[in-house]
Design an enzyme around this catalytic site. Structure first.
Site, PDB file in Angstrom:
ATOM      1  N   ASN A 195       0.839  -1.196   0.000  1.00 35.77           N
ATOM      2  CA  ASN A 195       0.000   0.000   0.000  1.00 35.77           C
ATOM      3  C   ASN A 195       0.876   1.248   0.000  1.00 35.77           C
ATOM      4  O   ASN A 195       2.013   1.243   0.495  1.00 35.77           O
ATOM      5  CB  ASN A 195      -0.947   0.009   1.203  1.00 35.77           C
ATOM      6  CG  ASN A 195      -0.226   0.125   2.527  1.00 35.77           C
ATOM      7  OD1 ASN A 195       0.018   1.224   3.016  1.00 35.77           O
ATOM      8  ND2 ASN A 195       0.144  -1.013   3.122  1.00 35.77           N
ATOM      9  N   CYS A 205      -5.277  -8.939  -4.666  1.00 37.29           N
ATOM     10  CA  CYS A 205      -5.164  -9.118  -3.218  1.00 37.29           C
ATOM     11  C   CYS A 205      -5.934  -8.035  -2.472  1.00 37.29           C
ATOM     12  O   CYS A 205      -6.557  -8.293  -1.437  1.00 37.29           O
ATOM     13  CB  CYS A 205      -3.700  -9.130  -2.800  1.00 37.29           C
ATOM     14  SG  CYS A 205      -2.789  -7.644  -3.266  1.00 37.29           S
TER      15      CYS A 205
END
Length: 628
Positions: A524, A579
């Site tokens: 992220n 994901c």
């Protein structure tokens, strides 16, 4: 099954190939330990009679219980003497991969056998910081999808019926992303309904415009252009077309290569030089009983330069006077000779990823393969002068690196203190590389790894340090334990904490002051930005990387010398990582895409699969599945 072979085998097994046969009866040497993560110093004992393939098979098979991993033990040695036995193994294979330097005649024979059996042939080699890949998938290899991207779609702004029908897409939705020769399908066109549900080949004239190439419908519209109004609505969708690719054989490419795939656009003139250098290295090997030049052997290096000079028919090595070799190329050839036996873990990992992907292309027909040769080098990493001490012990894991970089540099590597944030797919690969390189393995060295996630079943397909028995355990702890098993000298500490302001009592001034650098293996942007700020504040380098499907990126950040990660912002992603979609949807767009995928899977894909099964024969259905 040296370092590169282990990497390719690992990647193929994780990808889920049905059967993998290993062939390498050669006993391991100390140079193999630089890249093969399943070999240890104990395997160098004179009492060991097993080959590298047999030593690695059991641990490779643990990576995926659904893949049949076996060893071909009927070949005593990888030499021309046993060519007949080697060629018998080609029959029935989809792809043959060679990852060790073999005699040129034997390589040509293997490639010819692959062509006769309609098998794909891949030859790859790494020596020091130099590497090559050659692919021959036959004279008529069919690529069903050359780029693997989702088909381009755009909304029409106008269709102008002139002598050549001109299409313009809405600029608000971005460029059409098409290329000349692509095929597009029209739908919901208002004004020129003749285009609906038809497909046309196009010629691109701009980022937002293209023309229809000659077709009966396009000609009909052009002939009636004065009476047909301009269309102002509709949609286009790219229609992927299969492409047939013709490859050169290895023997042909050695004499007259058609093209080289560039790996570094800053070295656009390097491929012909490396083609010649590896050709000279193969010739040297053939005249020295199959042995490569010894480390730091100046006589052998001079001989290799002489061989390359004699093979240089086009004068690519020569300076302007036409007689002398350019000094920088003389140095390059000598560097190749000095480290020809060295197997470096980063090079094996890099090249192993490439070759593993080529194997998947060979088996699936998806994505455009490397056509011919690809060369890569990282010569800028090498010292400019000969090393004062590059002698090797022949029993150390670090012999390869000492041969290339010297003992002083190896001691520096061992005493590094590094932080790695994230122990997922990239984190596992980095820890494996560091264990083989010796990072943090000295008296003053240390590795810190932190990851707050636990291991799930789905992680096992790409995070190769984990096994079924580790499900539910913390990633950082398990990865640290696996890395230490590869190199018991590694000093590694595992944390289960998030890198955030809330944990600055752990990762604070005292912690960062001891570090030589940090590596991010995150999923992220927010966490990357935070680590980037901390590294910038404490003036330590940061190694940043990320993947999305078959795409990847890296960025090296050195404070006050290069641009830091947070200095720029990436454009919004067109697609959501799987994901994120399945496990961590955190935006409205993610939930909408999740719902769309769920709806399509339940109400569309399942029904189409059933209809396809009912309407096709068993053979046709299996062929259709194989192309997916």
């Amino acid at each position: 099954m040296s370092g590169l072979g282990a990497e390719v085998a690992k990647n193929c097994i994780l990808a889920g190939l049905h059967t993998l046969v290993l062939l390498d009866p050669t006993p391991p040497n100390s140079f193999d330990l630089g890249g093969n993560f399943y070999l240890t110093e104990e395997h160098l004992s004179s009492s060991n009679k097993k080959g590298r393939a047999e030593l690695c098979r059991e641990k490779l098979a643990e990576l995926n219980p659904y893949v049949n991993v076996s060893v071909a033990d009927q070949v005593p040695a990888l030499t021309e003497e046993f060519q007949h036995d080697i060629l018998k193994l080609v029959s029935g294979t989809a792809c043959v991969v060679v990852t060790v330097p073999l005699p040129t005649k034997l390589l040509c024979a293997i490639d010819a056998a692959c062509r006769d059996n309609q098998s794909c042939f891949i030859y790859s080699q790494t020596a020091s910081v130099f590497a090559q890949i050659f692919c021959d998938f036959g004279p008529d290899f069919l690529v069903s999808d050359k780029d693997g991207e989702n088909p381009q779609t755009s909304q029409l702004e106008s269709v102008i019926p002139t002598n050549s029908v001109v299409i313009k897409v809405l600029e608000d939705q971005g460029r059409h992303g098409l290329e000349t020769g692509d095929v597009v399908a029209f739908s919901r066109v208002s004004g020129i309904e003749l285009l609906n549900n038809t497909e046309h080949k196009i010629k691109v004239t701009g980022p937002f415009t293209f023309e229809l190439q000659d077709s009966p419908i396009a000609q009909s519209i052009a002939m009636d252009s004065k009476s047909i109004p301009v269309a102002s609505q509709g949609y286009i969708t790219q229609v992927k077309q299969p492409v047939t690719v013709c490859f050169q054989s290895y023997a042909e490419a050695l004499e007259n290569p058609q093209e080289f795939m560039l790996s570094d656009f800053a070295k656009f003139d390097r491929p012909p030089i490396l083609w010649l250098a590896f050709k000279a290295l193969a010739y040297y090997q053939s005249t020295h009983s199959g042995e490569l030049p010894p480390p730091a052997d100046k006589v052998a290096a001079t001989e290799l330069v002489s061989i390359a000079r004699s093979l240089d028919k086009d004068g690519v090595l020569l300076s302007e006077n036409g007689t002398d070799i350019k000094p920088e190329l003389d140095r390059l050839l000598k560097n190749l000779a000095y480290g020809a036996r060295a197997i470096l873990s980063p090079m094996c990992a890099f090249l192993g990823g490439f070759v593993g992907q080529e194997v998947l292309k060979a088996c699936s027909g998806k994505f455009m393969p490397i056509k011919g040769f690809l060369f890569f080098d990282a010569e800028e990493c090498l010292p400019h002068e000969d090393l004062p001490d590059a002698s090797v012990t022949n029993n150390s894991r670090y012999d390869s690196q000492i041969a290339v970089f010297g003992k002083d540099m190896q001691e520096t590597i061992c005493d590094l203190n590094y932080l790695i944030v994230g122990a997922g797919a990239i984190g596992c690969e980095m820890l494996k590389n560091w264990a083989l390189m010796g990072v943090g393995c000295g008296k003053n060295g240390n590795i810190h790894v932190t990851d707050m996630d636990t291991i799930e079943k789905s992680n096992l397909s790409r995070q190769f340090l984990f096994r079924n028995k580790d499900i539910g355990e913390f990633k950082s702890h398990t990865a640290a334990k696996a890395a230490k098993a590869m190199n018991p000298h590694m000093n590694i500490v595992a944390y289960q904490e998030k890198m955030a302001p809330a944990t600055e009592n752990i990762f604070g001034d005292v912690f960062f002051d001891k570090l030589d650098g940090a590596c991010t293996a995150l999923d992220n942007v927010e966490a990357r930005l935070y680590v980037d700020q901390r590294c910038l504040f404490y003036r330590i380098p940061m190694l940043e990387s990320g993947t999305l499907g078959t795409k990847g990126n890296t960025q090296i950040v050195i404070p006050h010398l290069t641009e830091n990660y947070g200095a720029t912002r990436d454009p919004p992603e067109k697609s959501v990582p799987v994901c994120t979609l399945k496990n961590f949807p955190n935006q409205i767009e993610h939930t909408l895409q999740w719902a769309r995928d769920y709806f399509e899977g339940v109400f569309k894909q399942s029904a189409e699969d059933v209809n396809s099964y009912l309407s096709c024969s068993d053979t046709e259905f299996k062929d259709a599945l194989a192309k997916q």
